[in-house]
Enzyme design. Sequence first.
Site, mmCIF file in Angstrom:
data_model
loop_
_atom_site.group_PDB
_atom_site.id
_atom_site.type_symbol
_atom_site.label_atom_id
_atom_site.label_comp_id
_atom_site.label_asym_id
_atom_site.label_seq_id
_atom_site.Cartn_x
_atom_site.Cartn_y
_atom_site.Cartn_z
ATOM 1 N N TRP A 188 5.873 14.084 -1.913
ATOM 2 C CA TRP A 188 4.438 14.366 -1.932
ATOM 3 C C TRP A 188 4.115 15.792 -1.555
ATOM 4 C CZ3 TRP A 188 2.026 11.665 -5.137
ATOM 5 C CH2 TRP A 188 2.309 10.299 -5.303
ATOM 6 N N ASP A 217 -1.872 16.172 4.441
ATOM 7 C CA ASP A 217 -1.978 15.025 3.537
ATOM 8 C C ASP A 217 -1.557 13.777 4.309
ATOM 9 O OD1 ASP A 217 -1.732 13.022 1.675
ATOM 10 O OD2 ASP A 217 -0.251 14.057 0.422
ATOM 11 N N LYS A 247 -3.252 3.302 0.752
ATOM 12 C CA LYS A 247 -2.192 2.904 1.676
ATOM 13 C C LYS A 247 -2.782 2.254 2.927
ATOM 14 C CE LYS A 247 0.304 5.452 -1.217
ATOM 15 N NZ LYS A 247 0.269 6.854 -1.601
HETATM 16 C C1 LIG Z 1 0.266 7.942 -2.528
HETATM 17 C C2 LIG Z 1 0.252 9.339 -2.024
HETATM 18 C C3 LIG Z 1 -0.370 10.390 -2.734
HETATM 19 C C4 LIG Z 1 -0.967 10.219 -4.117
HETATM 20 O O1 LIG Z 1 -2.078 9.478 -4.169
HETATM 21 P P1 LIG Z 1 -2.806 9.208 -5.579
HETATM 22 O O2 LIG Z 1 -3.997 8.463 -5.167
HETATM 23 O O3 LIG Z 1 -1.847 8.447 -6.441
HETATM 24 O O4 LIG Z 1 -3.126 10.532 -6.173
HETATM 25 C C5 LIG Z 1 -0.381 11.639 -2.173
HETATM 26 N N1 LIG Z 1 0.196 11.869 -0.976
HETATM 27 C C6 LIG Z 1 0.826 10.905 -0.281
HETATM 28 C C7 LIG Z 1 1.442 11.218 1.026
HETATM 29 C C8 LIG Z 1 0.870 9.607 -0.786
HETATM 30 O O5 LIG Z 1 1.496 8.630 -0.094
#
Ligand SMILES: *Cc1c(COP(=O)(O)O)cnc(C)c1O
Length: 361
Positions: free
Chosen positions: A102, A173, A197
């Site tokens: 990511w 993030d 998540k």
């Molecule tokens: C799942 C995830 C993303 C991406 O999310 P989307 O909604 O699919 O764009 C970005 N960063 C992390 C750490 C993630 O777990």
Amino acid sequence: MSKIFNFCAGPAMLPVEVMQKAQAEFVNWQNLGCSVMEISHRSKEFIEVAEQAEQNLRNLLNVPANYSVLFAHGGGRGQFSAVPMNLATAEQSAAYLLTGSWSDGAFNEAEKYLNAKIVGRTETHDGLVSVPKLILNEDEQDFAYYHFCPNETVEGIEISELPQTGNVPIVADMSSNILSRQIDVSQYGVIYAGAQKNIGPSGLSVVIVREDLLDRARDTTPSFMHYQTMTKYQSMYNTPPTYAWYLAGLVFKWLKANGGVAAMEQKNIEKAALLYRCIDESDFYLNKVHPDFRSRMNVGFHLADNKLDELFLQQAEKAGLRALKGHRIVGGMRASIYNAMPLEGVSTLTEFMRDFARSHG
Ligand SMILES: *Cc1c(COP(=O)(O)O)cnc(C)c1O
């Protein structure tokens, strides 16, 4: 139906009480005779939902008053583009720490918009992955921001220490670990998280931005991603993902009713410890992350004999343990154990793992 535990990395399971509440009021919400998803985002009923969700999130994370809380479109990746466009010009540089899929993704996207510089990467020593010290020196203070991913969902790497960046704002993030542990929001410039998540349905993202960063956006930033515009319109510049926002609000209420983030953190420590103990106690299972950086949310493990992978997954599925297959780029298994996963789910998994190891070891 016998009990199912869903270990999917995302979209992930939501608290069962939240799903039941949403189901009970799905067709007739607040006696309006229609669903919350069928009413105007400008109605007083929906605005109350929106404001309550924001207030509860602020309380849960102790968000200081000088931060905007935004409910945005575009998930986690939407912010991979929104961050560089909102915080820097094309001529400026931004620091990126690369620790897995990511943060790599965020870096690759940022390169389109500015001068993205890698300031560190994970290292492997004795077969274990670790993260280098997160420090920006005095001669590295020109970066517009420092981006990192405190929990790498795919690799199961979590960074609990805050980077030392001097005056460079930290952008995090937190898609896969927001609300799972206590944090000091005042240490960050921007925190963002795709919802699927630990918050609610996919498509939504939550963005927490320090106010003094709101005037840095370049003119070409699309208005619906523009932090200052979004702040001015209370995240309703265009129609927000109303149902996802409502559901996130139910999750925040559930978190409050269950002791808030401090209680979640205790529970998450306990769940993760149970699972890592099971992995470590035999040579049948292996985890390749240095203990200091093991994720509490996404626990990866390999079977020492990977010829047993398929059988493990089949039998796990039969035992009601869903979605344990690891991401295709790392292989093996991954159990995602976000806030909504009860302790019982993890103990059922560890019992299954011990039985499987006994029968096939
Ligand atoms: C799942 C995830 C993303 C991406 O999310 P989307 O909604 O699919 O764009 C970005 N960063 C992390 C750490 C993630 O777990």
